[in-house]
Scaffold this active site. Sequence first.
Site, PDB file in Angstrom:
ATOM      1  N   THR A 228       1.056  -1.652  -0.105  1.00 56.34           N
ATOM      2  CA  THR A 228       0.159   0.278  -0.075  1.00 56.34           C
ATOM      3  C   THR A 228       0.411   1.627  -0.371  1.00 56.34           C
ATOM      4  O   THR A 228       2.026   0.975   0.632  1.00 56.34           O
ATOM      5  CB  THR A 228      -0.958  -0.185   1.434  1.00 56.34           C
ATOM      6  N   ASP A 229       0.533   2.120  -0.901  1.00 53.34           N
ATOM      7  CA  ASP A 229       0.842   3.598   0.054  1.00 53.34           C
ATOM      8  C   ASP A 229       1.068   3.949   1.117  1.00 53.34           C
ATOM      9  O   ASP A 229      -0.432   3.222   2.140  1.00 53.34           O
ATOM     10  CB  ASP A 229       0.535   4.569  -0.990  1.00 53.34           C
ATOM     11  N   TRP A 230       1.893   4.677   2.174  1.00 58.20           N
ATOM     12  CA  TRP A 230       1.946   5.262   2.858  1.00 58.20           C
ATOM     13  C   TRP A 230       0.093   5.543   3.640  1.00 58.20           C
ATOM     14  O   TRP A 230      -0.278   6.493   3.144  1.00 58.20           O
ATOM     15  CB  TRP A 230       2.921   5.706   3.565  1.00 58.20           C
TER      16      TRP A 230
END
Length: 810
Positions: A228-230
């Site tokens: 995932t993106d952060w």
Amino acid sequence: MKYKAIIENMTIDEKASLMSGKDFWQTQDIKRLGINSLFLADGPHGIRKQAVAADHLGLNAGIPATCFPTAATVANSWNQELGEKVGDYLGDEAVSQQVSVLLGPGINIKRNPLCGRNFEYFSEDPYLTGKMAAAYIRGVQSHGISACVKHFAVNNQEERRMSIDAVVDERTLREIYLTAFEIAVKEGNTKALMTSYNRLNGEYTNENMHIMKRILREEWGYDGVVITDWGGGNDRVKGLLAGNELEMPTTDGEADQEIIEAIRRDEIKESVLDEAVDRVLDLVFSTQQASQRPTTPFDVERHHRLSQKVAEESIVLLKNEEAVLPLQFSQKVAVIGDFAKDARYQGAGSSIVNPTILDHTLYCFEESGITSIGFEQGFDRYGKKDPQKIKNACDLAKQADVVLLYIGLDEVTEAEGLDRANMQIPENQIELLHALYEVNPNIVAILSCGSAIEMPWIDKVKGLVHGYLGGQAGARAILRVLSGDVNPSGKLAETYPIEYEDTPSYRYFPGNEASVEYRESLYIGYRYYDSANVPVLFPFGYGLSYTTFEYSNIQVTRAGVTFEITNTGEKAGMEVAQLYVTGASNHIFRPSKELKGFTKVFINEGETKTVTIPFDDKAFRYFNIKTNQWECEEGTYQIKIGASSSDIRLEDSLFVEGTNAPIPYQPKLLPSYYNGAIKDVPLHEFEQLLGRNVPNQNWDRTKPLGYNDIIAQCQYAKGAFARLAYHAIVFSYWFLRKIGKRSTANLIMMSIYYLPFRGIAKMTGGIVNMPMVDGILMIVNGHFFKGLRHVWKERKKMLKKKKERLAKLS
């Protein structure tokens, strides 16, 4: 499974722990089984491994690393070998800093010029983007570590990026927004891929079974790790089912527990978790040897020299009236502009690099051979008007033969988390330009910005050199082009419209509150301008040289195109030859031409070289929504070789056998798409293209706010405290900009204003958990004291559990 024996020896808690971060940058380790942590670091154009305990927002300086030109810059080189070399050196530096996964390159398509992160992306064209990205990935991964291509997918704006729903038809999704990822996966063999924050056609991308399972895993055969993106995780179980292995950063075990409980409730099979663990273990073990070598320093000077070479080859000469360039040795030059003193060399946000060396224009003149008679700042970097600065600049300009004017966009205008308000450079720079023109019309403008801008002032300059964001050696590279030591060979990887209103997505960007509609479909960038015959300032693929090239003798076979290029000038140089293909018939709507190949060739003066550009599997295909697969339309295709999308030098044709697929559309129902008039597509026609109704673009103000609503929606919350907090955020943003703290103001918008409520838990590394967010939502929805008690109670529970867990470990 590769690691079945290890997985069989793991507890379910250990398996689940590998699905999320240990902290902000590392994955979980299991020492008893020899499973070490992965260290992930930002690095699309330079390693950003922060030296102290740090967050994702870049508040702390990174360990010094080479700041290479940004992707938007390198794309202008059109040189895959050069891109692979950049990746090679990035990989070398990553290994030297014991980084396992380098978070880049970013390959989202430049749908609109105002996207705040365009400086970090390659192009408006998916083919060019994919080829450059694959080259980067091969270079990075040649060192035994992993690249992580991002952001998958359809993340083409920063405004409301964590909640916006991108509404796009299937064919456009495949041909424009997924093709670059397909090339990165199949040709780059990336080991890791990062999902985007946004929804795609109603589903968060990391939970979207269509793109994650059916396309990425099944069609493309991807067997790497999806990250995932952060803070981009939503429903952890849905994400895992879709094939999203790793959620970053840490949620202090909360998300892991959700997986365990779902398995116990039989909502998800443990075998699904095992497969995800197997892929994570493969990434850990395949990168372990490289990322855990004893730290050895990289060659700083050598890497700096490559950064300069990349910048030199990526600089685009846009205008050269009266052959004002290259500068003559005897000419006296006045240097004007704040960007000459303090180079603008990279973007802002998570990709900020702490450079090992930083060249500044004023310190490089002596070696350039250019005679500078002095420097004046001319304008305030952040737009404040100062008549005295203009006067001082004009006084200097009067004494010069040529004025070098360094202008562009500042660091807080082009930034992650925010889109630009317009396509203009600041008014105070334009006023300076007009004043200088009155006293000395021999002006060469040097642009420093990472994306397209309007240039209503272009008739006031004789020369225009665009350095984009050239990295730590960009200033010296530009001087070498100005002096003639380097013959410019960069060509634009994006179109420059005359004005923003000309852009095809003008009416549809950035959408309304809840969604953004991609009504322009396939017609983005040159695909639109060339199809609709809309004049542009500079076309896709455009760039001048100090020499001239002549194309001749085209020969087309089923394998590809062969032709000759002759350097007809008096200076050796490099030429980018571009292959465009025009579709076979009018049965299927298509842009007037599409890039299907390119090559860059060095040719000495007077020399002729034979060039071949092969056709690949993407040369004639289109995606058929009836058969739900790639097809080829039978017919005669126009094969075009050009120096830009609008400068076609050679043309031939080729008959191609088709796949006999049914025609997917009824032209009479899609007139806008068949005639290319997509600037104002009616809703009913877009819905016909989609095959469904479009969702409501507005937030539902009748419902209580929930996890996926954003903090900006507190403006209409039932709770007075929430509304007060909203106004406090808006005031803080306004006040910080007013006092000149624009970077901090931008941080508020990026990290607070557009943050979904679930992000409060996902981005705080376990300080706040989801039950506490429930209490915050109670406050927001008008139950202040009940919510406050709930937050307090859940925090005590969380701290108690942490204490018990630590006691067990000790």
